[in-house]
Design a protein around this motif. Structure first.
Motif, PDB file in Angstrom:
ATOM      1  N   ILE A   1       0.856  -1.181   0.000  1.00 51.52           N
ATOM      2  CA  ILE A   1       0.000   0.000   0.000  1.00 51.52           C
ATOM      3  C   ILE A   1       0.889   1.226   0.000  1.00 51.52           C
ATOM      4  O   ILE A   1       2.074   1.158   0.362  1.00 51.52           O
ATOM      5  N   TYR A   2       0.302   2.340  -0.400  1.00 45.97           N
ATOM      6  CA  TYR A   2       1.059   3.569  -0.540  1.00 45.97           C
ATOM      7  C   TYR A   2       0.350   4.722   0.159  1.00 45.97           C
ATOM      8  O   TYR A   2      -0.866   4.726   0.291  1.00 45.97           O
ATOM      9  N   LEU A   3       1.138   5.697   0.582  1.00 43.40           N
ATOM     10  CA  LEU A   3       0.610   6.957   1.087  1.00 43.40           C
ATOM     11  C   LEU A   3       1.319   8.075   0.328  1.00 43.40           C
ATOM     12  O   LEU A   3       2.529   8.262   0.472  1.00 43.40           O
ATOM     13  N   GLN A   4       0.567   8.767  -0.502  1.00 40.64           N
ATOM     14  CA  GLN A   4       1.094   9.917  -1.238  1.00 40.64           C
ATOM     15  C   GLN A   4       0.718  11.177  -0.472  1.00 40.64           C
ATOM     16  O   GLN A   4      -0.454  11.363  -0.108  1.00 40.64           O
ATOM     17  N   ILE A   5       1.702  12.025  -0.196  1.00 40.24           N
ATOM     18  CA  ILE A   5       1.452  13.303   0.456  1.00 40.24           C
ATOM     19  C   ILE A   5       1.961  14.401  -0.468  1.00 40.24           C
ATOM     20  O   ILE A   5       3.138  14.422  -0.836  1.00 40.24           O
ATOM     21  N   ASP A   6       1.071  15.283  -0.854  1.00 38.90           N
ATOM     22  CA  ASP A   6       1.418  16.400  -1.731  1.00 38.90           C
ATOM     23  C   ASP A   6       1.481  17.703  -0.934  1.00 38.90           C
ATOM     24  O   ASP A   6       0.980  17.782   0.186  1.00 38.90           O
ATOM     25  N   SER A   7       2.088  18.714  -1.538  1.00 38.23           N
ATOM     26  CA  SER A   7       2.201  20.040  -0.911  1.00 38.23           C
ATOM     27  C   SER A   7       2.684  19.908   0.532  1.00 38.23           C
ATOM     28  O   SER A   7       2.049  20.402   1.469  1.00 38.23           O
ATOM     29  N   LEU A   8       3.789  19.234   0.698  1.00 35.58           N
ATOM     30  CA  LEU A   8       4.313  18.953   2.033  1.00 35.58           C
ATOM     31  C   LEU A   8       4.489  20.221   2.856  1.00 35.58           C
ATOM     32  O   LEU A   8       4.889  21.273   2.329  1.00 35.58           O
ATOM     33  N   LYS A   9       4.195  20.078   4.146  1.00 37.86           N
ATOM     34  CA  LYS A   9       4.360  21.155   5.117  1.00 37.86           C
ATOM     35  C   LYS A   9       5.296  20.691   6.226  1.00 37.86           C
ATOM     36  O   LYS A   9       5.381  19.493   6.497  1.00 37.86           O
ATOM     37  N   PRO A  10       5.978  21.633   6.886  1.00 42.00           N
ATOM     38  CA  PRO A  10       6.828  21.222   8.024  1.00 42.00           C
ATOM     39  C   PRO A  10       6.050  20.423   9.071  1.00 42.00           C
ATOM     40  O   PRO A  10       6.619  19.540   9.716  1.00 42.00           O
ATOM     41  N   ASP A  11       4.753  20.705   9.237  1.00 45.59           N
ATOM     42  CA  ASP A  11       3.933  19.968  10.202  1.00 45.59           C
ATOM     43  C   ASP A  11       3.743  18.506   9.819  1.00 45.59           C
ATOM     44  O   ASP A  11       3.265  17.708  10.633  1.00 45.59           O
ATOM     45  N   ASP A  12       4.085  18.134   8.578  1.00 45.43           N
ATOM     46  CA  ASP A  12       4.005  16.731   8.176  1.00 45.43           C
ATOM     47  C   ASP A  12       5.196  15.930   8.677  1.00 45.43           C
ATOM     48  O   ASP A  12       5.225  14.708   8.515  1.00 45.43           O
ATOM     49  N   THR A  13       6.175  16.606   9.255  1.00 48.22           N
ATOM     50  CA  THR A  13       7.347  15.916   9.798  1.00 48.22           C
ATOM     51  C   THR A  13       6.911  14.946  10.888  1.00 48.22           C
ATOM     52  O   THR A  13       6.269  15.334  11.867  1.00 48.22           O
ATOM     53  N   ALA A  14       7.245  13.678  10.701  1.00 53.14           N
ATOM     54  CA  ALA A  14       6.806  12.638  11.633  1.00 53.14           C
ATOM     55  C   ALA A  14       7.408  11.309  11.182  1.00 53.14           C
ATOM     56  O   ALA A  14       7.934  11.187  10.075  1.00 53.14           O
ATOM     57  N   VAL A  15       7.296  10.328  12.068  1.00 57.07           N
ATOM     58  CA  VAL A  15       7.536   8.945  11.673  1.00 57.07           C
ATOM     59  C   VAL A  15       6.191   8.393  11.216  1.00 57.07           C
ATOM     60  O   VAL A  15       5.191   8.513  11.926  1.00 57.07           O
ATOM     61  N   TYR A  16       6.178   7.814  10.031  1.00 53.35           N
ATOM     62  CA  TYR A  16       4.956   7.257   9.454  1.00 53.35           C
ATOM     63  C   TYR A  16       4.998   5.738   9.572  1.00 53.35           C
ATOM     64  O   TYR A  16       5.973   5.094   9.161  1.00 53.35           O
ATOM     65  N   TYR A  17       3.915   5.197  10.135  1.00 55.09           N
ATOM     66  CA  TYR A  17       3.806   3.766  10.374  1.00 55.09           C
ATOM     67  C   TYR A  17       2.644   3.185   9.593  1.00 55.09           C
ATOM     68  O   TYR A  17       1.628   3.851   9.394  1.00 55.09           O
ATOM     69  N   CYS A  18       2.763   1.924   9.200  1.00 52.55           N
ATOM     70  CA  CYS A  18       1.584   1.215   8.721  1.00 52.55           C
ATOM     71  C   CYS A  18       1.313   0.042   9.658  1.00 52.55           C
ATOM     72  O   CYS A  18       2.209  -0.444  10.364  1.00 52.55           O
ATOM     73  N   ALA A  19       0.078  -0.375   9.680  1.00 52.25           N
ATOM     74  CA  ALA A  19      -0.366  -1.433  10.573  1.00 52.25           C
ATOM     75  C   ALA A  19      -1.624  -2.069   9.996  1.00 52.25           C
ATOM     76  O   ALA A  19      -2.231  -1.540   9.062  1.00 52.25           O
ATOM     77  N   LYS A  20      -2.011  -3.185  10.590  1.00 53.42           N
ATOM     78  CA  LYS A  20      -3.136  -3.974  10.082  1.00 53.42           C
ATOM     79  C   LYS A  20      -4.305  -3.934  11.045  1.00 53.42           C
ATOM     80  O   LYS A  20      -4.112  -3.893  12.263  1.00 53.42           O
ATOM     81  N   THR A  21      -5.504  -3.964  10.489  1.00 57.63           N
ATOM     82  CA  THR A  21      -6.718  -4.006  11.286  1.00 57.63           C
ATOM     83  C   THR A  21      -7.739  -4.900  10.617  1.00 57.63           C
ATOM     84  O   THR A  21      -7.653  -5.167   9.413  1.00 57.63           O
ATOM     85  N   SER A  22      -8.711  -5.359  11.398  1.00 56.16           N
ATOM     86  CA  SER A  22      -9.794  -6.155  10.830  1.00 56.16           C
ATOM     87  C   SER A  22     -10.980  -5.276  10.453  1.00 56.16           C
ATOM     88  O   SER A  22     -11.960  -5.764   9.900  1.00 56.16           O
ATOM     89  N   ASN A  23     -10.879  -3.988  10.758  1.00 53.41           N
ATOM     90  CA  ASN A  23     -11.989  -3.064  10.544  1.00 53.41           C
ATOM     91  C   ASN A  23     -11.506  -1.818   9.816  1.00 53.41           C
ATOM     92  O   ASN A  23     -10.773  -1.004  10.383  1.00 53.41           O
ATOM     93  N   LEU A  24     -11.908  -1.659   8.570  1.00 52.33           N
ATOM     94  CA  LEU A  24     -11.479  -0.508   7.776  1.00 52.33           C
ATOM     95  C   LEU A  24     -11.781   0.812   8.472  1.00 52.33           C
ATOM     96  O   LEU A  24     -11.061   1.791   8.313  1.00 52.33           O
TER      97      LEU A  24
END
Length: 126
Positions: A82-105
């Motif tokens: 899966i992918y996460l596209q982030i456009d028009s990046l801002k300094p507030d987007d600075t973070a560690v990005y994680y993915c994880a699994k769930t049984s409920n969308l």
């Protein structure tokens, strides 16, 4: 057991774009969804959005994220990614990005997710 590995982060300029990837190995049930969270220094882990693992690529975004229109989650089933596209990046987007699994969308709390990846750092310079 499912393993998730994120990649694609880095040091990026404000106004730019980034596409993060989350590759899955192991058995992911067709009823599952994979989601993205982010965590900035000193803040709690924040839900970004999620996408169904199979079938129609239905997505669920956090209300704050949806309103911005800068975030897009997609998937490539053949690549089990899966992918996460982030456009028009801002300094507030600075973070560690994680993915994880769930049984409920529609789950938006971190405690409803498991099989967390190690995260990928996104740093946006102003």
């Amino acid at each position: 057991q499912v393993q998730l590995v994120e990649s694609g982060g880095g040091l990026l300029p404000a106004g730019g774009s980034v596409r993060l990837s989350c590759a899955a190995s192991g058995r992911v049930f067709s009823s599952s969804a994979l989601g993205w969270f982010r965590q900035s220094l000193g803040k709690e882990r924040e839900f970004v959005g999620a996408i169904r693992w199979s079938g129609a690529p239905t997505t669920n975004y956090a209300n704050s994220i949806k309103g911005e229109g800068r975030f897009t989650i997609s998937r490539d089933s053949a690549k089990r990614t899966i992918y996460l596209q982030i456009d028009s990046l801002k300094p507030d987007d600075t973070a560690v990005y994680y993915c994880a699994k769930t049984s409920n969308l529609w789950a938006m709390s971190a405690h409803e997710y498991n099989s967390w990846g190690q995260g990928t750092q996104v740093t946006v310079s102003s």
